[in-house]
Motif scaffolding. Structure first.
Motif, PDB file in Angstrom:
ATOM      1  N   MET A   1      -5.556  -7.378  -4.173  1.00  0.00           N
ATOM      2  CA  MET A   1      -4.628  -6.395  -4.721  1.00  0.00           C
ATOM      3  C   MET A   1      -4.901  -6.184  -6.197  1.00  0.00           C
ATOM      4  O   MET A   1      -4.923  -5.061  -6.695  1.00  0.00           O
ATOM      5  CB  MET A   1      -3.189  -6.859  -4.514  1.00  0.00           C
ATOM      6  N   ASN A   2      -5.143  -7.281  -6.916  1.00  0.00           N
ATOM      7  CA  ASN A   2      -5.429  -7.165  -8.336  1.00  0.00           C
ATOM      8  C   ASN A   2      -6.743  -6.444  -8.576  1.00  0.00           C
ATOM      9  O   ASN A   2      -6.873  -5.634  -9.483  1.00  0.00           O
ATOM     10  CB  ASN A   2      -5.481  -8.551  -8.983  1.00  0.00           C
ATOM     11  N   ASN A   3      -7.769  -6.749  -7.744  1.00  0.00           N
ATOM     12  CA  ASN A   3      -9.080  -6.155  -7.936  1.00  0.00           C
ATOM     13  C   ASN A   3      -9.054  -4.654  -7.737  1.00  0.00           C
ATOM     14  O   ASN A   3      -9.872  -3.931  -8.301  1.00  0.00           O
ATOM     15  CB  ASN A   3     -10.088  -6.763  -6.951  1.00  0.00           C
ATOM     16  N   SER A   4      -8.115  -4.135  -6.936  1.00  0.00           N
ATOM     17  CA  SER A   4      -8.060  -2.712  -6.670  1.00  0.00           C
ATOM     18  C   SER A   4      -7.793  -1.910  -7.932  1.00  0.00           C
ATOM     19  O   SER A   4      -8.152  -0.745  -8.025  1.00  0.00           O
ATOM     20  CB  SER A   4      -6.969  -2.407  -5.636  1.00  0.00           C
ATOM     21  N   ASP A   5      -7.193  -2.516  -8.944  1.00  0.00           N
ATOM     22  CA  ASP A   5      -6.910  -1.802 -10.181  1.00  0.00           C
ATOM     23  C   ASP A   5      -8.187  -1.400 -10.904  1.00  0.00           C
ATOM     24  O   ASP A   5      -8.192  -0.469 -11.695  1.00  0.00           O
ATOM     25  CB  ASP A   5      -6.052  -2.679 -11.111  1.00  0.00           C
ATOM     26  N   GLN A   6      -9.298  -2.120 -10.623  1.00  0.00           N
ATOM     27  CA  GLN A   6     -10.538  -1.789 -11.284  1.00  0.00           C
ATOM     28  C   GLN A   6     -11.039  -0.414 -10.842  1.00  0.00           C
ATOM     29  O   GLN A   6     -11.812   0.227 -11.552  1.00  0.00           O
ATOM     30  CB  GLN A   6     -11.595  -2.841 -10.962  1.00  0.00           C
ATOM     31  N   HIS A   7     -10.632   0.039  -9.662  1.00  0.00           N
ATOM     32  CA  HIS A   7     -11.156   1.274  -9.101  1.00  0.00           C
ATOM     33  C   HIS A   7     -10.176   2.441  -9.230  1.00  0.00           C
ATOM     34  O   HIS A   7     -10.539   3.577  -8.997  1.00  0.00           O
ATOM     35  CB  HIS A   7     -11.506   1.055  -7.634  1.00  0.00           C
ATOM     36  N   THR A   8      -8.928   2.174  -9.591  1.00  0.00           N
ATOM     37  CA  THR A   8      -7.930   3.239  -9.676  1.00  0.00           C
ATOM     38  C   THR A   8      -7.703   3.718 -11.093  1.00  0.00           C
ATOM     39  O   THR A   8      -7.076   4.749 -11.308  1.00  0.00           O
ATOM     40  CB  THR A   8      -6.587   2.753  -9.113  1.00  0.00           C
ATOM     41  N   GLY A   9      -8.213   2.964 -12.066  1.00  0.00           N
ATOM     42  CA  GLY A   9      -7.994   3.340 -13.458  1.00  0.00           C
ATOM     43  C   GLY A   9      -6.646   2.911 -13.975  1.00  0.00           C
ATOM     44  O   GLY A   9      -6.302   3.182 -15.118  1.00  0.00           O
ATOM     45  N   GLN A  10      -5.848   2.219 -13.154  1.00  0.00           N
ATOM     46  CA  GLN A  10      -4.543   1.748 -13.591  1.00  0.00           C
ATOM     47  C   GLN A  10      -4.701   0.535 -14.491  1.00  0.00           C
ATOM     48  O   GLN A  10      -5.699  -0.173 -14.442  1.00  0.00           O
ATOM     49  CB  GLN A  10      -3.688   1.397 -12.372  1.00  0.00           C
ATOM     50  N   THR A  11      -3.695   0.296 -15.324  1.00  0.00           N
ATOM     51  CA  THR A  11      -3.716  -0.878 -16.185  1.00  0.00           C
ATOM     52  C   THR A  11      -3.639  -2.141 -15.328  1.00  0.00           C
ATOM     53  O   THR A  11      -2.713  -2.295 -14.537  1.00  0.00           O
ATOM     54  CB  THR A  11      -2.525  -0.861 -17.160  1.00  0.00           C
ATOM     55  N   PRO A  12      -4.604  -3.051 -15.448  1.00  0.00           N
ATOM     56  CA  PRO A  12      -4.598  -4.248 -14.620  1.00  0.00           C
ATOM     57  C   PRO A  12      -3.473  -5.186 -15.010  1.00  0.00           C
ATOM     58  O   PRO A  12      -2.958  -5.117 -16.133  1.00  0.00           O
ATOM     59  CB  PRO A  12      -5.962  -4.881 -14.910  1.00  0.00           C
ATOM     60  N   PRO A  13      -3.057  -6.059 -14.112  1.00  0.00           N
ATOM     61  CA  PRO A  13      -2.015  -7.025 -14.435  1.00  0.00           C
ATOM     62  C   PRO A  13      -2.509  -8.026 -15.467  1.00  0.00           C
ATOM     63  O   PRO A  13      -3.706  -8.200 -15.654  1.00  0.00           O
ATOM     64  CB  PRO A  13      -1.737  -7.698 -13.084  1.00  0.00           C
ATOM     65  N   LEU A  14      -1.576  -8.674 -16.145  1.00  0.00           N
ATOM     66  CA  LEU A  14      -1.948  -9.686 -17.117  1.00  0.00           C
ATOM     67  C   LEU A  14      -2.590 -10.874 -16.409  1.00  0.00           C
ATOM     68  O   LEU A  14      -2.294 -11.166 -15.254  1.00  0.00           O
ATOM     69  CB  LEU A  14      -0.708 -10.163 -17.879  1.00  0.00           C
ATOM     70  N   PRO A  15      -3.458 -11.585 -17.116  1.00  0.00           N
ATOM     71  CA  PRO A  15      -4.021 -12.813 -16.545  1.00  0.00           C
ATOM     72  C   PRO A  15      -2.921 -13.817 -16.234  1.00  0.00           C
ATOM     73  O   PRO A  15      -1.813 -13.737 -16.776  1.00  0.00           O
ATOM     74  CB  PRO A  15      -4.934 -13.333 -17.661  1.00  0.00           C
ATOM     75  N   GLY A  16      -3.222 -14.773 -15.390  1.00  0.00           N
ATOM     76  CA  GLY A  16      -2.251 -15.783 -15.014  1.00  0.00           C
ATOM     77  C   GLY A  16      -1.851 -16.655 -16.188  1.00  0.00           C
ATOM     78  O   GLY A  16      -2.624 -16.906 -17.104  1.00  0.00           O
ATOM     79  N   GLY A  17      -0.614 -17.118 -16.155  1.00  0.00           N
ATOM     80  CA  GLY A  17      -0.137 -18.079 -17.123  1.00  0.00           C
ATOM     81  C   GLY A  17       0.345 -17.520 -18.441  1.00  0.00           C
ATOM     82  O   GLY A  17       0.896 -18.253 -19.260  1.00  0.00           O
ATOM     83  N   LEU A  18       0.144 -16.219 -18.680  1.00  0.00           N
ATOM     84  CA  LEU A  18       0.591 -15.632 -19.936  1.00  0.00           C
ATOM     85  C   LEU A  18       2.060 -15.251 -19.895  1.00  0.00           C
ATOM     86  O   LEU A  18       2.671 -15.014 -20.936  1.00  0.00           O
ATOM     87  CB  LEU A  18      -0.241 -14.392 -20.280  1.00  0.00           C
ATOM     88  N   GLN A  19       2.637 -15.182 -18.686  1.00  0.00           N
ATOM     89  CA  GLN A  19       4.031 -14.776 -18.532  1.00  0.00           C
ATOM     90  C   GLN A  19       4.885 -15.946 -18.044  1.00  0.00           C
ATOM     91  O   GLN A  19       4.453 -16.721 -17.192  1.00  0.00           O
ATOM     92  CB  GLN A  19       4.139 -13.628 -17.524  1.00  0.00           C
ATOM     93  N   ILE A  20       6.089 -16.018 -18.546  1.00  0.00           N
ATOM     94  CA  ILE A  20       7.023 -17.040 -18.083  1.00  0.00           C
ATOM     95  C   ILE A  20       7.786 -16.549 -16.857  1.00  0.00           C
ATOM     96  O   ILE A  20       8.310 -17.345 -16.079  1.00  0.00           O
ATOM     97  CB  ILE A  20       7.992 -17.444 -19.217  1.00  0.00           C
ATOM     98  N   SER A  21       7.844 -15.213 -16.682  1.00  0.00           N
ATOM     99  CA  SER A  21       8.520 -14.612 -15.529  1.00  0.00           C
ATOM    100  C   SER A  21       7.616 -13.562 -14.897  1.00  0.00           C
ATOM    101  O   SER A  21       6.932 -12.814 -15.602  1.00  0.00           O
ATOM    102  CB  SER A  21       9.834 -13.954 -15.937  1.00  0.00           C
ATOM    103  N   GLN A  22       7.642 -13.499 -13.559  1.00  0.00           N
ATOM    104  CA  GLN A  22       6.866 -12.495 -12.836  1.00  0.00           C
ATOM    105  C   GLN A  22       7.411 -12.364 -11.420  1.00  0.00           C
ATOM    106  O   GLN A  22       7.752 -13.368 -10.776  1.00  0.00           O
ATOM    107  CB  GLN A  22       5.383 -12.885 -12.794  1.00  0.00           C
ATOM    108  N   ASP A  23       7.488 -11.128 -10.924  1.00  0.00           N
ATOM    109  CA  ASP A  23       7.891 -10.853  -9.543  1.00  0.00           C
ATOM    110  C   ASP A  23       9.220 -11.499  -9.174  1.00  0.00           C
ATOM    111  O   ASP A  23       9.420 -11.952  -8.041  1.00  0.00           O
ATOM    112  CB  ASP A  23       6.804 -11.308  -8.564  1.00  0.00           C
ATOM    113  N   GLY A  24      10.123 -11.589 -10.139  1.00  0.00           N
ATOM    114  CA  GLY A  24      11.449 -12.131  -9.857  1.00  0.00           C
ATOM    115  C   GLY A  24      11.558 -13.639  -9.977  1.00  0.00           C
ATOM    116  O   GLY A  24      12.628 -14.201  -9.723  1.00  0.00           O
ATOM    117  N   TYR A  25      10.489 -14.308 -10.386  1.00  0.00           N
ATOM    118  CA  TYR A  25      10.502 -15.762 -10.539  1.00  0.00           C
ATOM    119  C   TYR A  25      10.286 -16.130 -12.001  1.00  0.00           C
ATOM    120  O   TYR A  25       9.530 -15.476 -12.717  1.00  0.00           O
ATOM    121  CB  TYR A  25       9.428 -16.406  -9.668  1.00  0.00           C
ATOM    122  N   THR A  26      10.955 -17.212 -12.438  1.00  0.00           N
ATOM    123  CA  THR A  26      10.878 -17.655 -13.827  1.00  0.00           C
ATOM    124  C   THR A  26      10.629 -19.157 -13.882  1.00  0.00           C
ATOM    125  O   THR A  26      11.231 -19.929 -13.129  1.00  0.00           O
ATOM    126  CB  THR A  26      12.184 -17.337 -14.577  1.00  0.00           C
TER     127      THR A  26
END
Length: 319
Positions: free
Chosen positions: A49-74
């Motif tokens: 799912m993350n790799n698909s952003d390389q082909h759509t021109g969308q802004t890719p998600p942040l690398p792992g571990g840089l966020q304290i919260s993601q997808d409803g989890y903290t």
């Protein structure tokens, strides 16, 4: 300027930033051409799912571990401070959107959660497996040798259909006399407890490349590595500066009839940007898990680790 090192681990590889050796679901493994085994499926779906952003021109998600919260989890770090050189319990919980501690997790590579603790200067590294209490609080003993700023990474997958693997990060302060340390120099080999681990393969910004780590002891290849968390080796990569996180899995699985227990352990990875990276290999031999660490600089060439190291030394001699 440092040139590339050829290099030769574990958790959810985060797409455009870092990419593991596996695809999604029934897609063939890019290393072997085989369909990935079941234990890797959850991580593979997230990677694809993350790799698909390389082909759509969308802004890719942040690398792992840089966020304290993601997808409803903290990640709720209940122990934000420790003292250097003093063993103490590190406690934390994973909270859902309602603020309730999560108590049900999917197992990945023999564990429900993998905890990484690394100093900001990347000189100290711990790969831990804490215990989960009935109230959803995780805890593990921790003794860190030096004062300074650390980053805590929780690598997990919530239980439930469609749940995706996550890596959340939080800062940990360790009190005591503080002496800044430089990033260790780039080398093609690492020594640990009488073992020599050699890197082979390039780490190239924006491109997936093959990496191999070869283990020897007293000058002889180690051909009887033991399985550790369902694999013969685990590699964690952290980007110097912001500690963007990657856990990669090696090619094959113990007992699959084709994967040999050493001396080489192969991986695939993609660096998100040019720069310096610190890699930590966990491997098990004769019942003991050891960690070999390397500093690597990205390259756009296919220079080998040994060649890169020679070029660095030659350049220094002529300066």
């Amino acid at each position: 300027m440092n040139t590339a090192a050829k290099i030769g681990l574990y958790g959810a590889a985060l797409a455009v930033t870092f990419t593991s050796a596996y695809g999604i679901g029934g897609v063939a493994d890019p290393l072997t051409g085989k369909t990935p085994s079941a234990p890797h499926a959850a991580h593979q779906e997230s990677n694809a799912m993350n790799n698909s952003d390389q082909h759509t021109g969308q802004t890719p998600p942040l690398p792992g571990g840089l966020q304290i919260s993601q997808d409803g989890y903290t990640l709720d770090l209940l122990t934000p401070r420790l003292a250097a050189g003093q063993a103490a319990p590190l406690r934390f919980a994973i909270k859902d959107e309602a603020g309730k501690a999560v108590t049900d997790y999917a197992r990945a590579h023999d564990k429900e959660l993998h905890l990484i603790v690394a100093s900001r200067d990347l000189n100290t590294f711990r790969h831990l497996h804490p215990a989960l209490g009935s109230d959803g609080t995780w805890s593990t003993p921790l003794d860190l040798p030096a004062a300074g700023d650390y980053r805590v990474f929780a690598d997990f997958t919530p239980a439930g259909q469609g749940a995706k693997p996550l890596t959340l990060g939080a800062d940990l302060a360790v009190a005591g006399p503080y002496q800044p340390r430089e990033l260790p120099p780039q080398k093609a080999t690492a020594e640990v407890d009488g073992y020599t681990v050699t890197l082979d393969g390039t780490l190239t910004a924006g491109k997936m490349t093959g990496l191999t780590l070869t283990v020897a002891k007293d000058g002889k290849p180690v051909t009887d590595l033991g399985p550790y968390l369902g694999a013969y080796g685990h590699l964690v990569a952290l980007r110097a500066g912001d500690l963007a996180y990657l856990h990669v899995h090696p090619e094959g699985n113990p007992g699959d009839g084709t994967t040999k227990p050493g001396p080489g352990i192969s991986f695939m990875a993609t660096a998100p940007t040019h720069g310096a990276y610190r890699l930590f290999l966990d491997f098990k031999h004769q019942g003991t898990v050891r960690t070999a660490a390397f500093t690597l600089y990205t390259t756009s060439s296919t220079t080998s680790a040994a060649t890169a190291q020679h070029e660095d030394h030659t350049s220094a001699e002529h300066q």
